[in-house]
Write an enzyme that holds these catalytic residues in place. Sequence first.
Site, mmCIF file in Angstrom:
data_model
loop_
_atom_site.group_PDB
_atom_site.id
_atom_site.type_symbol
_atom_site.label_atom_id
_atom_site.label_comp_id
_atom_site.label_asym_id
_atom_site.label_seq_id
_atom_site.Cartn_x
_atom_site.Cartn_y
_atom_site.Cartn_z
ATOM 1 C CE LYS A 266 -4.750 -4.689 -7.512
ATOM 2 N NZ LYS A 266 -3.642 -5.652 -7.367
ATOM 3 N NE ARG A 340 5.269 -4.735 -13.397
ATOM 4 C CZ ARG A 340 5.459 -5.955 -12.911
ATOM 5 N NH1 ARG A 340 6.118 -6.858 -13.629
ATOM 6 N NH2 ARG A 340 5.030 -6.273 -11.721
HETATM 7 N N1 BES Z 1 -0.679 -1.996 -6.842
HETATM 8 C C1 BES Z 1 -0.338 -3.361 -6.943
HETATM 9 C C2 BES Z 1 0.665 -3.810 -5.882
HETATM 10 C C3 BES Z 1 0.217 -3.744 -4.460
HETATM 11 C C4 BES Z 1 -0.279 -4.862 -3.821
HETATM 12 C C5 BES Z 1 0.367 -2.580 -3.736
HETATM 13 C C6 BES Z 1 -0.658 -4.792 -2.492
HETATM 14 C C7 BES Z 1 -0.018 -2.521 -2.413
HETATM 15 C C8 BES Z 1 -0.523 -3.627 -1.785
HETATM 16 C C9 BES Z 1 0.255 -3.639 -8.320
HETATM 17 O O1 BES Z 1 -0.194 -2.848 -9.346
HETATM 18 C C10 BES Z 1 -0.099 -5.036 -8.659
HETATM 19 O O2 BES Z 1 -1.256 -5.293 -8.828
HETATM 20 N N2 BES Z 1 0.890 -5.898 -8.761
HETATM 21 C C11 BES Z 1 0.659 -7.266 -9.071
HETATM 22 C C12 BES Z 1 1.688 -7.674 -10.106
HETATM 23 C C13 BES Z 1 1.401 -9.008 -10.732
HETATM 24 C C14 BES Z 1 0.186 -8.928 -11.616
HETATM 25 C C15 BES Z 1 2.614 -9.396 -11.536
HETATM 26 C C16 BES Z 1 0.818 -8.072 -7.794
HETATM 27 O O3 BES Z 1 1.645 -7.733 -6.974
HETATM 28 O O4 BES Z 1 0.048 -9.014 -7.623
HETATM 29 MN MN MN Z 2 -1.974 -3.623 -10.209
#
Ligand code: BES
Ligand code: MN
Length: 492
Positions: A266, A340
Amino acid sequence: MTTPAAVSFAATDIDAIAGLTGRIALLIGDPEKLDLAARRINRLTKGALTRLLESDAFKKLDEGAALDLSFPGGMAADVVQVVKLPRNASGPDALAAGVAIGAGAGEKPVVIMAGSARGVRDIAQGAVLRAYDYADQRSGDRPAGAGAVTVMVSKPENCDGMADLIAARAAGVFFTRDLVNAPANVLTTTEFARQLSELSDLGVEVEVLEEADLEKLGMRTLLAVGQGSDSPSKVVVMQWKGGQQEAPFALIGKGVVFDTGGISLKPAAGMEDMTMDMGGAGVVAGVMKTLAMRKAQANVVALVGLVENMPDARATRPGDVVKSMKGDTVEVINTDAEGRMVLCDVMWYAQDRFAPTGMVDLATLTGAIIIGLGHENAGVFSNDDALCNAFLKAARAEGEGAWRMPLGKAYAKQLKSRIADVKNVGGRPAGSITAAEFLHRFVKDGTPWIHLDIAGVASTTADSTHAPKGASGWGVLSLDRMIRDMFESDKE
Ligand code: BES
Ligand code: MN
Ligand code: ZN
């Protein structure tokens, strides 16, 4: 640990008012018709109360909001908090009044002069829930905790059992908030499992499955997420057996104690927020605490997948293919879509082992749900209208925002992989729905199921319905109420 304020109900004692210390919250239904307590306060303060009630400031006040009469002459209290609330108000307005009272709380006690107000339970609950302050990481003197809440009512016999119920629900919500607020170096997978094990003191049966156990069960997608971390992956199983012989209802939580994204790292900005990525597991833990404390007459099993998503030489790579416990192979396109992969194995195991009558999973799953619904509503996905409506009804009653989203085969198609059975991401369009469809694959035919995407509501930068900024504990109250409605309504 943050301990909720002690709450009790007592008969209104007019003669005690002058000598009460700390705070007095006075509910005003009709400024023209003051009750005994209000008349006494007005007399003690030589009419200051009526002057406040006649002011423009009070007239403009929203229902459920409050104005302070500070250091009132003739009284020992520091402040009389005057709360505008019609006598027959209940639900959201009563909760808002309670929240206004709780927001002003300090360590000193508060007496709520509620008279014959209809919404006393919501008022008391709002006051206790809002008086939360996460202090575990601050140095210096520990705050003694929120001052006791005494609710003075005209008929205390109508409030039997209310204080215990409020205490059980507040303890569950505070447990969730403490877990979600805790930093990731403190709340490791091991520490999380330890805190869950303590629920056994309340009669919850707790088992901790370690990596070797998960390996044997074939939970390769879950293990793939945690394999770059020094913290061992775990699945914790909690069983509350308050019902008869029937199969349990299942709650499943995503417990990513920190989500760096893994090799699909990230960006730095805001990454610190990913300490809350165990929010789903936190809610599940809070619900179990509440159920146990109020000795719920229902069978509920809760399972959480506890992992940390880190980049490392051993970490899962984009392009890797891993096999889930169900047997489906998953092509990992993005290691940041890890929630997931944790949930699918835990959900499969829960169904395999317990054949539950229904299943709810909770997860801070997608950023996309925040784009869609902001911080006001969690995303609700379901394969079963009856179960879904039961949840939505409970959420409405608790003032916890929840909004149903669609599922559908066309969305599931976005997850087709060239080389494996399924990919772990479906591209940018409908990101929250394709995530839900990924989970849907792991729901057995005939299992009523709800997926709650709580990424937007688990922790907020502004105050939420009954929480100060930070972890909200969203979902504990709604799930507790839904379980009561579904399994215990004939037992009241
Ligand atoms: N934990 C994150 C989602 C999230 C984002 C929770 C902001 C709380 C606040 C999740 O694991 C994630 O990183 N999701 C990605 C999915 C993408 C790679 C398809 C996302 O939402 O960007
Ligand atoms: Mn994630
Ligand atoms: Zn995540």
